[in-house]
Each structure stands twice: as structure tokens, then as C-alpha cells.
Design a protein around this motif. Sequence first.
Motif, PDB file in Angstrom:
ATOM      1  N   VAL A   1       1.635   1.285 -10.078  1.00 31.09           N
ATOM      2  CA  VAL A   1       0.670   0.197  -9.928  1.00 31.09           C
ATOM      3  C   VAL A   1       0.753  -0.804 -11.076  1.00 31.09           C
ATOM      4  O   VAL A   1       1.170  -1.939 -10.901  1.00 31.09           O
ATOM      5  CB  VAL A   1      -0.769   0.740  -9.810  1.00 31.09           C
ATOM      6  CG1 VAL A   1      -1.766  -0.400  -9.858  1.00 31.09           C
ATOM      7  CG2 VAL A   1      -0.927   1.499  -8.510  1.00 31.09           C
TER       8      VAL A   1
ATOM      9  N   LYS B   1      -5.099   4.218  10.888  1.00 27.23           N
ATOM     10  CA  LYS B   1      -4.133   4.217   9.811  1.00 27.23           C
ATOM     11  C   LYS B   1      -2.981   5.162  10.086  1.00 27.23           C
ATOM     12  O   LYS B   1      -3.161   6.275  10.543  1.00 27.23           O
ATOM     13  CB  LYS B   1      -4.843   4.617   8.505  1.00 27.23           C
ATOM     14  CG  LYS B   1      -4.273   3.867   7.351  1.00 27.23           C
ATOM     15  CD  LYS B   1      -5.088   4.007   6.102  1.00 27.23           C
ATOM     16  CE  LYS B   1      -4.190   3.660   4.967  1.00 27.23           C
ATOM     17  NZ  LYS B   1      -4.216   2.428   4.374  1.00 27.23           N
TER      18      LYS B   1
ATOM     19  N   VAL C   1       0.841  -1.190   0.000  1.00 30.01           N
ATOM     20  CA  VAL C   1       0.000   0.000   0.000  1.00 30.01           C
ATOM     21  C   VAL C   1       0.881   1.246   0.000  1.00 30.01           C
ATOM     22  O   VAL C   1       0.572   2.253  -0.613  1.00 30.01           O
ATOM     23  CB  VAL C   1      -0.920   0.003   1.241  1.00 30.01           C
ATOM     24  CG1 VAL C   1      -1.811   1.218   1.234  1.00 30.01           C
ATOM     25  CG2 VAL C   1      -1.745  -1.265   1.277  1.00 30.01           C
TER      26      VAL C   1
ATOM     27  N   ALA D   1     -16.006  -6.764  -0.281  1.00 31.24           N
ATOM     28  CA  ALA D   1     -16.376  -7.038  -1.667  1.00 31.24           C
ATOM     29  C   ALA D   1     -15.736  -8.317  -2.198  1.00 31.24           C
ATOM     30  O   ALA D   1     -16.237  -8.930  -3.132  1.00 31.24           O
ATOM     31  CB  ALA D   1     -15.978  -5.855  -2.545  1.00 31.24           C
ATOM     32  N   MET D   2     -14.619  -8.708  -1.613  1.00 30.57           N
ATOM     33  CA  MET D   2     -13.954  -9.933  -2.085  1.00 30.57           C
ATOM     34  C   MET D   2     -14.393 -11.164  -1.322  1.00 30.57           C
ATOM     35  O   MET D   2     -13.749 -12.203  -1.368  1.00 30.57           O
ATOM     36  CB  MET D   2     -12.441  -9.774  -1.992  1.00 30.57           C
ATOM     37  CG  MET D   2     -11.910  -8.935  -3.129  1.00 30.57           C
ATOM     38  SD  MET D   2     -10.627  -7.853  -2.538  1.00 30.57           S
ATOM     39  CE  MET D   2     -11.445  -6.942  -1.293  1.00 30.57           C
TER      40      MET D   2
ATOM     41  N   TYR E   1      -6.875   5.532  -1.925  1.00 31.29           N
ATOM     42  CA  TYR E   1      -7.976   5.129  -2.798  1.00 31.29           C
ATOM     43  C   TYR E   1      -9.330   5.692  -2.368  1.00 31.29           C
ATOM     44  O   TYR E   1     -10.351   5.286  -2.892  1.00 31.29           O
ATOM     45  CB  TYR E   1      -8.015   3.600  -2.920  1.00 31.29           C
ATOM     46  CG  TYR E   1      -6.872   3.088  -3.782  1.00 31.29           C
ATOM     47  CD1 TYR E   1      -7.064   2.872  -5.142  1.00 31.29           C
ATOM     48  CD2 TYR E   1      -5.599   2.893  -3.249  1.00 31.29           C
ATOM     49  CE1 TYR E   1      -6.017   2.444  -5.941  1.00 31.29           C
ATOM     50  CE2 TYR E   1      -4.542   2.467  -4.046  1.00 31.29           C
ATOM     51  CZ  TYR E   1      -4.763   2.246  -5.396  1.00 31.29           C
ATOM     52  OH  TYR E   1      -3.731   1.832  -6.195  1.00 31.29           O
ATOM     53  N   ASP E   2      -9.331   6.615  -1.422  1.00 34.71           N
ATOM     54  CA  ASP E   2     -10.583   7.193  -0.956  1.00 34.71           C
ATOM     55  C   ASP E   2     -10.734   8.612  -1.510  1.00 34.71           C
ATOM     56  O   ASP E   2     -10.070   9.539  -1.057  1.00 34.71           O
ATOM     57  CB  ASP E   2     -10.589   7.205   0.583  1.00 34.71           C
ATOM     58  CG  ASP E   2     -11.899   7.732   1.139  1.00 34.71           C
ATOM     59  OD1 ASP E   2     -12.763   8.188   0.353  1.00 34.71           O
ATOM     60  OD2 ASP E   2     -12.064   7.685   2.376  1.00 34.71           O
TER      61      ASP E   2
ATOM     62  N   PRO F   1     -12.481   0.955  -4.775  1.00 34.97           N
ATOM     63  CA  PRO F   1     -11.320   1.386  -3.983  1.00 34.97           C
ATOM     64  C   PRO F   1     -10.800   0.319  -3.020  1.00 34.97           C
ATOM     65  O   PRO F   1      -9.611   0.314  -2.719  1.00 34.97           O
ATOM     66  CB  PRO F   1     -11.839   2.610  -3.222  1.00 34.97           C
ATOM     67  CG  PRO F   1     -13.327   2.492  -3.226  1.00 34.97           C
ATOM     68  CD  PRO F   1     -13.677   1.767  -4.494  1.00 34.97           C
ATOM     69  N   GLU F   2     -11.665  -0.566  -2.542  1.00 33.00           N
ATOM     70  CA  GLU F   2     -11.214  -1.457  -1.474  1.00 33.00           C
ATOM     71  C   GLU F   2     -10.584  -2.754  -1.990  1.00 33.00           C
ATOM     72  O   GLU F   2     -10.112  -3.559  -1.212  1.00 33.00           O
ATOM     73  CB  GLU F   2     -12.364  -1.759  -0.504  1.00 33.00           C
ATOM     74  CG  GLU F   2     -13.445  -2.700  -1.041  1.00 33.00           C
ATOM     75  CD  GLU F   2     -14.474  -2.005  -1.920  1.00 33.00           C
ATOM     76  OE1 GLU F   2     -14.111  -1.023  -2.613  1.00 33.00           O
ATOM     77  OE2 GLU F   2     -15.625  -2.447  -1.936  1.00 33.00           O
ATOM     78  N   ILE F   3     -10.574  -2.946  -3.296  1.00 32.16           N
ATOM     79  CA  ILE F   3     -10.021  -4.195  -3.819  1.00 32.16           C
ATOM     80  C   ILE F   3      -8.508  -4.051  -4.003  1.00 32.16           C
ATOM     81  O   ILE F   3      -8.050  -3.162  -4.709  1.00 32.16           O
ATOM     82  CB  ILE F   3     -10.707  -4.577  -5.146  1.00 32.16           C
ATOM     83  CG1 ILE F   3     -12.214  -4.755  -4.887  1.00 32.16           C
ATOM     84  CG2 ILE F   3     -10.100  -5.851  -5.728  1.00 32.16           C
ATOM     85  CD1 ILE F   3     -13.047  -4.953  -6.121  1.00 32.16           C
ATOM     86  N   PRO F   4      -7.730  -4.897  -3.355  1.00 32.44           N
ATOM     87  CA  PRO F   4      -6.275  -4.733  -3.433  1.00 32.44           C
ATOM     88  C   PRO F   4      -5.769  -4.893  -4.869  1.00 32.44           C
ATOM     89  O   PRO F   4      -6.396  -5.565  -5.687  1.00 32.44           O
ATOM     90  CB  PRO F   4      -5.734  -5.874  -2.564  1.00 32.44           C
ATOM     91  CG  PRO F   4      -6.877  -6.405  -1.795  1.00 32.44           C
ATOM     92  CD  PRO F   4      -8.125  -6.057  -2.542  1.00 32.44           C
ATOM     93  N   ASN F   5      -4.648  -4.268  -5.159  1.00 40.29           N
ATOM     94  CA  ASN F   5      -4.059  -4.377  -6.490  1.00 40.29           C
ATOM     95  C   ASN F   5      -3.411  -5.734  -6.695  1.00 40.29           C
ATOM     96  O   ASN F   5      -2.602  -6.170  -5.888  1.00 40.29           O
ATOM     97  CB  ASN F   5      -2.980  -3.311  -6.682  1.00 40.29           C
ATOM     98  CG  ASN F   5      -3.577  -1.933  -6.812  1.00 40.29           C
ATOM     99  OD1 ASN F   5      -4.647  -1.767  -7.398  1.00 40.29           O
ATOM    100  ND2 ASN F   5      -2.896  -0.949  -6.254  1.00 40.29           N
TER     101      ASN F   5
ATOM    102  N   TYR G   1      -5.697   3.670 -11.904  1.00 36.15           N
ATOM    103  CA  TYR G   1      -5.798   4.181 -10.533  1.00 36.15           C
ATOM    104  C   TYR G   1      -7.052   5.042 -10.380  1.00 36.15           C
ATOM    105  O   TYR G   1      -7.810   4.896  -9.420  1.00 36.15           O
ATOM    106  CB  TYR G   1      -4.540   4.981 -10.194  1.00 36.15           C
ATOM    107  CG  TYR G   1      -4.668   5.791  -8.927  1.00 36.15           C
ATOM    108  CD1 TYR G   1      -4.677   5.161  -7.683  1.00 36.15           C
ATOM    109  CD2 TYR G   1      -4.816   7.174  -8.968  1.00 36.15           C
ATOM    110  CE1 TYR G   1      -4.811   5.896  -6.517  1.00 36.15           C
ATOM    111  CE2 TYR G   1      -4.948   7.915  -7.809  1.00 36.15           C
ATOM    112  CZ  TYR G   1      -4.949   7.277  -6.589  1.00 36.15           C
ATOM    113  OH  TYR G   1      -5.090   8.006  -5.438  1.00 36.15           O
TER     114      TYR G   1
END
Lengths: 569, 697
Positions: free
Chosen positions: A66, B319, A59, B348-349, B106-107, A298-302, A290
Motif C-alpha cells: 500500500v 464481490k 483493490v 464518506a467521501m 478492509y472489513d 475502511p471504505e476510503i480508497p487508498n 493498513y
Amino acid sequence: MTKKLNNVFYQVMWNRLISVVEEQAQALVRTAFSTSVREAGDLSAGVYDVNGQMLAQAVTGTPGHVNAMADAVSHFIRRIGRENIFDGDVYITNDPWEGTGHLHDITVVTPSFYQGSLVGFFACTAHVVDIGGRGFGADAASVYEEGIYIPIMKFFDRGEVDQTLVSLVRGNVREPDQLIGDMYALTTCNEIGHRRLSAMMDEFNIGDLEDIAHFIFDNSRRATIEKIAALPRGSANGEMTVDGFDKPITLKVKLTIYEDTIVSDFTDSSSVDKKGINCPMVYAKAYACYALKCAIAPEIPNNAASLEPFIMKAPENTIVNAKHPAPVALRHIVGHFVPDTVYNALDKLIPNLVPAEGAGCLCNFQVSLRPRTDVPAPMDAIRSEVLTFNSGGAGARPEYDGLNATAFPSGVMTMPIEATEHAGPVIIWRKELRPDSGGIGKTRGGLGQYMEVGAQEGHEFDFQAMFDRVEHPALGRQGGGNGGPTTIARDDGAKMFGKGKQFVPHGRRVVLAFPGGAGYGDVSERDLKSVKRDFARGYISQQSAQQDYGLSQDDIAQVLESIEKGEAF
Amino acid sequence: MDKKSNRLGVDIGGTFTDVVLEKNGEQYSTKILTTYAAPEDAIIEGMHNVCQKAGIKPSDIGQIIHGTTLATNALIERRGAKTALITTSGFRDVIEMRTESRFEQYDLNLTLPEPLLPRQMRFVLNERVNAKGEILIPLMRKDVEALADKILVAGFESVAVGLIHSYLNETHEQMIRDVLLEKIPNVMVSLSCEVSPQMREYERFNTVVANAYIKPLMKSYLSRLEGRLKDEGADCNIFLMHSGGGIISIESAAEFPVRLIESGPAGGAVFAANIAARYGLDKVISFDMGGTTAKICLIKNQTPKTSRVFEVARTYRFKKGSGMPISIPVIDMVEIGAGGGSLAHVDAMRQIRVGPESAGSEPGPACYGRGGTKPAVTDADLVLGKLDADNFAGGSIKLDKDNSAAALEDVLGKPLEMNALNAAFGLAEVVDENMANAARVHAVENGEDLSEYTMIAFGGAAPLHAGRLCEKLGVDRLLVPQGAGVGSAIGFLRAPYSFEANRSVYMRLSDFDEDKIKSLLNGLKQEATSFVRNCDPDADILSDYKVYMRYSGQGWEIPISLTQDQASHPNAQVFEASFEKDYSNLFGRSVEGMDIEITVWSVNATTPLKPVARIAEETVADLAPIDHSRLMFDAALGVNVDAGIIERASIMSGSVVTGPAAITEDETTIIVPSSRQVICQPDGCIDMTRKSEEIGL
């Protein structure tokens, strides 16, 4: 053990891999010599399966890496050749097209062996302070002028370091100790990842990463596609024009949302520039992806699967798909404008989701100091290279003001000015918010910042400017106002340019105002409380409060009184 | 009666105020709900309570050691004084611009935490010092006077002064204080060159602002407390626990209240360090898990690891980067959002995520039956058989297992097609893995291998999870001490008088200046020692010397300890050798041909720790009688097992319990996984080890 229980263990392993790459990145931050890595976080780290598919990425780091990172390892496997991959090997490159976009990024890849078999790879990337050539800047006419080029090759062969490579690199860069130090730091950081992976495989008693890779990819792909499927199908165009080097650059995108993919097609964007602001596709793709991930998933890891549904197209030799040997040192300038271009299209498909345009590219500059040459310099005057990373304002969001002086889309941090002043005989006289630079609107654009840069007594310097938005400020969205443009000049009024190396004589300073983000929505809808607060804090001047936001004389008097009384808003 | 031997430890926590009285080596403790409006009330009640238990009067107490979260809470809740910042012209916004980056990339709707002081409360003066400490622009007294008038009119109670490079040259900051005190008699002034003389303006300014912001509040609280205790008959000296794991006088605490932040957790680490000494353990990891967070600390050679900077008041899922940096000497701890009340959901996963959202005490986990419908860690523990529904918190709360199962099935089971038991297993595994990862990362950052470590666990939820954590981390031995519920307050009683002084001064080994080093270290030693002298004019005082070094060009320094001799006779080769050794330990290799530089110098003055008697450890063992058994899920085996249930109070010294088992007590339950066995030590410590052939019984 039942299948459901296995899922719990897979989930634990997935978490573990994300933790492993995070450790890998942290190790790099601690051991790197380059300021941009250690203070600014311009780095990336990841773990891959045997096929070079990225399983997890740290992260910590910046979005430009990315996709570049996701693609890099397969280039290494192809170039090195599977039959030549051995335990103890370490590979290296700074190829802009097969690494992360310019020669200043060094990528190191290490194969990971477990019980004698190749099980995966670790890769990491860092922005180094100097790579030789003309120095960091846009002035080169081709990549050959931008520094030493290291094709994909072995840095270590079965544990033995390639001394020829080390000598060649040493002989071609300005800060050889630091650069070699960074090459070792990258190696160490992969080694740390490898050790932790082996420990994980011991613990879970697995001999390869195949099953966990399937688990990660299946879940990530399905989750990403579910997010995309939930969006309205359709196509929209977006475009943005920015300063470029000596002629403006227009980025154009046609964004199409399909059932399970999103395609960003950059056909009709400007062609490559003569100077080094061109962008290899891998870097532009990283930022397009991105931008979409931030907005949609947004919450899905790369990882390889979660990035796969985001497709980018651009004809060769457009500025977002520059080919060798185009100069690319400042590829970040164009790259950092890609997200706002994509958002200009996405806003037409999904309103009230994406922000207005922001400052876009980082407001970086490099100062090359040397003893003054107009008269004899004092004995203690020295030569020194100082690079700083700074940010303008971010665009206003549908519900929130833009962030003041905060990088978007880049993920890097600024350096403390006290640290910068220890790095060389530079003096930062000013670094503070720039009132009235945020675009007006229902929500206000983030403020840019002022900076003022000089040198210690006895020094003169070249100022390498890497700014945009001098002629093309951030444009408001849904009726919001534009952000303030970049300005640059010498303190004696002499004109300076937004890009390129410019001489600053002894005793003079460079006065800078970095751009603000644009506003969102009609300013008449802005609530009174926010206007008063902005005025009390000096985010907006009295004049702007009255003229742009219509604050009444009474309200102005009230705010001024409360400031005198030391009241908070 | 020897009055000196009666000592009172008081820890004000978020929920409870813990009070421990120690009389002739005996401990009497109590827990009182924290009284937020007047925190001293709970202390007084607790003091009377334990005095009564011990059969003494408050006037018999020889010493009170106090630690508190009040300073931390004031920062989190923004309940500080009306405070102004004075800074160098051109740098008004340092505490607002932070690092110019987003801590969550990512926010799109990210908001950054507001600085403690809004912009209109930040004032500038024309002055400038350069990176060598030379004055480039002298500060004009008349400018300061004009500003002082403005501050007087505005009615600021407290003023923070933070100027660029003031850690190298204090004259301008001192001039500002002189003028302010002259013009505004009652104003409180905090200088960054005193509160935190370290390079990096954002950290230093934020630290001095935090100090100024909480100073009036803490000063008034401490003097009120002193008065109340006197009124109640306790007229002894009061000392304060600080974040670095030592104690300082009440006057020093009132001057530098920012040093009280995290004093409670620091007490916990000192408690664990004391247990480590009792068992002669040189490598210990302390694990403290409560209702909302878990804290992990490395303790080497019976000394908790320290750091120069930490972050408080994180605003975004714990964080990194979402709080505010405080640069003071501090016990280095990782805190993650994982506690008994942490809630789980499916992302979501289709992965289970746990925390940092917490059920708190209202409505609490689903099993409390107070309307909670989301599964918490405690719900998973209950369904897995780790908790007894009828004997939670000494039977004071009856837990409803059906509620737990329903919440687990509803929130996790349905989307993941799992039954309640598997959902509970998944939840517990995820939270344990989160904690294990945090511990691993922390160890790696410090160049340590946890498999050589012993874990010491305390806090309400820690004993339920510590066994599994040891399995995950490859830790062979776990100690669960007595009094774990009030560990921090006991730790206060074990802490030495101490104060660490530090300062940023750059020096390359190639420009090694012996005389300058001697005078620098000597100055720091005197500063640190004077704080300790304040507490005890006669004590022996030891000095620990540390320098922070790195290769020139790096941004991250590593601490290098110096002996008294090395500090008195500094030698560049010795410094270099120590650095390269520690660097290699941390990062695997040293870097040839690079110059090395020292950036920060530090001296910790401390009174010697009371020698801790090594315990005669039990080795010969008898099986403890097991009253009954119940089904308990064993995570490592992935199946339900028949676990013995035994009360902690009934286990005699030298008795053995083999896993799977649950050892119950009022405050918590110690889970013994199938892979482990326990021997009860003479001091009541539950000593859990990997099963071996010899005592496998």
C-alpha cells in the motif's frame, strides 16, 4: 455546465481510475509467471499524477504494497530525472528501500504521455519466484547475499529494451525465463493502464489530471480526517514479542490520536537482526497504516491523500526501520506482526473495535527438491523450487469468531495443492484445519492448520522454513485464551526449527502445525450453541469442550448422537 | 398440424415464470408469478394460457425446453439434500478453507460463507494418487465398506466423492461409488471425476458437492414436472437448458443438475446470439438489466463466450470470491448489482454509490409509493423524464414523481447540495458508469475492443440505460429486439442440443504426444456426443475442439480453438502458432523462449444451429409521427432537452425516430439520447445508431 454537474463527472472519472488500476492488476495476474502472483495475488498496481502522487490503487493485491507503492514513484522521478523521462520509457527496480521491501519484489513504472505531454505514471509490483543469491529465505547476513540488485533504471528507453540489463539479470537468477517473462508482464500491465487512461481523457476531453487529482485528494483527505477527528484523542502503548531468528524480537508502539493525524511511534522496538527478517520502514509503515485504515476508515480508497494522515516513526536500525545493507528477504515476518502490535495499543484507546492477536505472518515455506544423493537417483528425478503460501488462524473479533486458516493482515491466497504438486516433485500429504488451536473465549480464535510435506520417490529436499509463533503464540484479548503455537518436526521425530534451511532426507516428511488465532473475552460468556457447534464440527475436541468450555456430559452425548444421525448444527 | 413445429420454452426466474409458445414462426408468450412451493404449477398455468392464445391443445406441443433458477436458488438458500462428502485423508477441509484469503481486505468483521456441508458431514478415506495419476496409496475396499455403513446409519440421501488428482485417475472414486450403491441402494452418488474432471481441488470438490446437494431436489422436481405435463396432455419430450447455452435430456439434467445453474441467463445470451445472426453481426455485447442485477456477455461470431469456471451465490456485495466456485462449462457473463431497484447512498467521501442493495418489489423504489424512502435507479429514471409516471408497466403501477424527488433530495441532495434533478443525474451516471466499467473490464480480459461491437439489450431496465451505455462505451449501434421481456425463454427455443466434456491433462509442447492427444480428444468427443445422442439419435453432430494453453509456469490458460483437422492430426507447431497468435492478441506480445503447455482439453458436441435468415435491413426511412413531447435529461449534454414520445407499437418498419426521444411499450421504455437516432427494422427491432449526416433527417 454547473459546478455540481462537474462533480458528477469527476466522480465518474474517479470510479474509472479505480477500474483502470483494477484492470491493470488483473492483466498482471493473467500474464505473470511467478506462482506468488498468479495463484496468490502477491502484487499491486496504481496510477499517479505527474508529481508521483498516487491517485488510485488496485483493490486486488496485498496491503504490504500500500504505502510502498504510494512512495515508490517519487523515488523514480528523482532518480531518473524529469529531463530524462520520455514517451516509450519503462523504469524498473527491486530496491528494498525505494521499492516494496525486499529484492524479490520487482517494481515497474511507466510514464504516461497524452498528446505529447507527460500526464502521469503507472506502477506495478510483483513478487518473483527467484532473484538469485541464496534463494528466498532468512539465511543471508546482508542484502548482498539475497540476490541481484537492480537500482532504479530504464528497462525501456524510448521503446528500446536495455539488453545489457536483460543479460545481467538472466545470468544471475535460477529461473531466468520466468523472471524476464515477469518483467515483460509488468510492462504489459502498465501499458494496459496507460491505454485506458488515454481513452478516459479523450472521453472527458481533458488534457491533464490536475483537476481530477485535486478532486480525489480533497475528498479523500477530508473524509479521512473526519474519521480521525471523531475518535477519542489520546495515547497508548502496545507491544508484542515474537520468535525472531535466534533471539526474540519485541515490537513496541506508542500510538497517538491527534485531531487530524494518527502517529505510530516504534521507538524502543528491537534492533535489526543478523538474519533476513528485517523490515525496511516503507513496508512496516504499510502495515501500520493498513491496520489503522481497516479499523477507522475502511471504505476510503487508498491514495496519497487518504494515506497521508497516518504517520509512522521509527529510529534507524530498529527492526522496523532496517537500513541498507541489512538482510530483508523475509521482511514480511516482522511486517505482518505490525498490525497486531498497533491493535494492542488501539484497543486501549477504543475498546470493542479490534480483534485479538492472530497467527500474524503467513506460514510460508519453500521446498528445494533434487535427486536423492544417498544412493543413485532414478533417471527421471529433477531439481525444482516450490514455494507455498499458507495461513494460520485469525484473531477472534469482539462479535465474531476468528477466521479459520485465513490470512490476516496479508491479502494473499493459498495455492491449490494439486497445482503445487504439478509445479515440482513435492507431495502435500495433508492440509486441513487444526482442532483446538483457536484461543478460547467469548469468541473463539480462528483455527490454524496441519500440513505434511514430502517428496516424490527418488528425491530429497531442503526445507526453507519461514514460520514464527513457535515460542510466542497469539495472546488473547480481554480475557480470551492464547492461540496454539507453531510446531514443526520430521515424521521420524527429528527436531526442526521454525526458520531457516533444513535438509530432509529421502523418504522423510515434514510435519507442521500452524498457529491458531487468540480468543476474545471470557470463555464463560460463550454461548452454548456455538460450543456445541464447534464440538460437532470438530473445531474443538471433546476434552476441550468439557474442560475449557464446560460442556456438560449430557450435551456431549447429545452432540455425539446427532453426528451419528448425520445432523447439521 | 405438424406437431413438431409447436415448441414451448419455459424459464422459471426469481419473480416470473416466462412461457413462450412458438407455432409456425409465430410467438405467444405470457408471464406468470413463480410458484415457489410447486414451481410446476406456474408452468402448467402458463402453458394453458399460451396454448389458448395460439389455439392449440397441450397435446399439440412437440417439444418443451425448460430452464430454471431452482438449482441456483437451492444453493443460495441452502435447501439441498442431506449430503455427505467423501474425500482423501488429510483434505477434509478443502471446501471450508477455500483460498485462505479474505475477499474484502478492509472489513475487520468479515465472515466467510459457510461451506455447503459442515465438517461433520465430510468423511475421509486413506488413499492417494499423485500428480502423474499414479496410485501412491491404494484404496482398501474394507475401508469404504466401513464408511458406507456409517453413511447408511446417518441416513445421507446423497454423497459427493472428491479425491485428490481424481481427474487423472478415476479408479478410486469409481470403487467408492460401486461400494456405496451396493450397500445403500437408494443413495445418489456424484463423482468429481465425472461432474468436473478439472485440476484445482477446491473448485472440483465444491462443484461435486453442489451437484450432490441439489440432485435429489432436482431429480424429484423434474420427474414431478414430467408427470404433471403428461397429465395435462403434453406428453412430448422435455429438454433442459444448461449453463453452457445448449440443451440436454431430462435424464442427463437429473444426473448433473449442477449444469442447470445459470440456465436462464444462458438462454438470454442464446437469444442475443440469434438476433446477432439475423443481422449478420460478428461482434455483439448483450446487456440484460432487470430489477436487481445487470448481466453482460460477449458474443463473437454469433457464439456466446464460454468459460470453465464461475461463481454462484455471492454473499458480499456481488464481490468476487464471496460465493462458491463451480467448474463446469458455462457462458461467460459478468453480473453486477445494478438494476432498476438498486438503491443509492452517499459515502464518506461524499460520493454517490449505487447498489448492490436493492429495494426489491417491497417496498420497491420510492416512486411505487409503498413506503420506500431511499432513491432507487427507477426513481432517478423517473425524475430525469425517462419514464412516464402514468404509463409504467402498461399503466399497472402509477408512479409518484414527488416521492422520487423527495427521496433523491433527502438522501443525495442534502449532503451533496444538489437539487433532485442533479441528484438523479448523478445517480444514473454512477450506475451507468458501474455497468460500463464492468463491460470494459470484461472486454479487456478477453482482449476485445468494445468500440467495434454492437449492443443487444433486453430485460426490463436495459432499454432505459442502453443508449447512455453505448455513448460511454463508444458503441455505435444498439438493437432492442421484440420479445425482450421473455428473451431467455425465446433463447431456449433457439438453443442446439449440446454438451461439453473437458478434462485436465498436462502436456508440454516439448513432450507433444500425438497419439495420446488423438485418443484423449476422441474419448472426450464420444462422451460429449453420447449426451447429444440421448436427445436426438439421428441428428448431425458437430464437434468443437478447444485446448487451454499457457506458457509453462503461468497460472492462467487461454482457450485455443482447433479445427476438426487440427484435432485429428495434432501438430505441435500448429498448436504453438495458434497459441502465440491469441496470446499476442490478448496481452500485446508473446514471450520468447518459453515452453508452452496444455492444461485442459475440451470437446463441445452440438447439433448445427438452424440457419438464421438474414434480415433485409431497412435503410430508406421516413420520420415516424411523434404524438407529444416531454422534458428529458440528456446525460451526455448535461441538460434537459425536449424529447419526443412515441409508442413502439405505432412505429412502422422503416420509420425513423431521432433523439432525444422515448419509445414506450408495456414492459419498458427505450431511451434515444440526443446523439442517436433509431430506425425500426422489419422484425420490430429498434435499431439505434449514432446520428450521421445521411439519415440525419
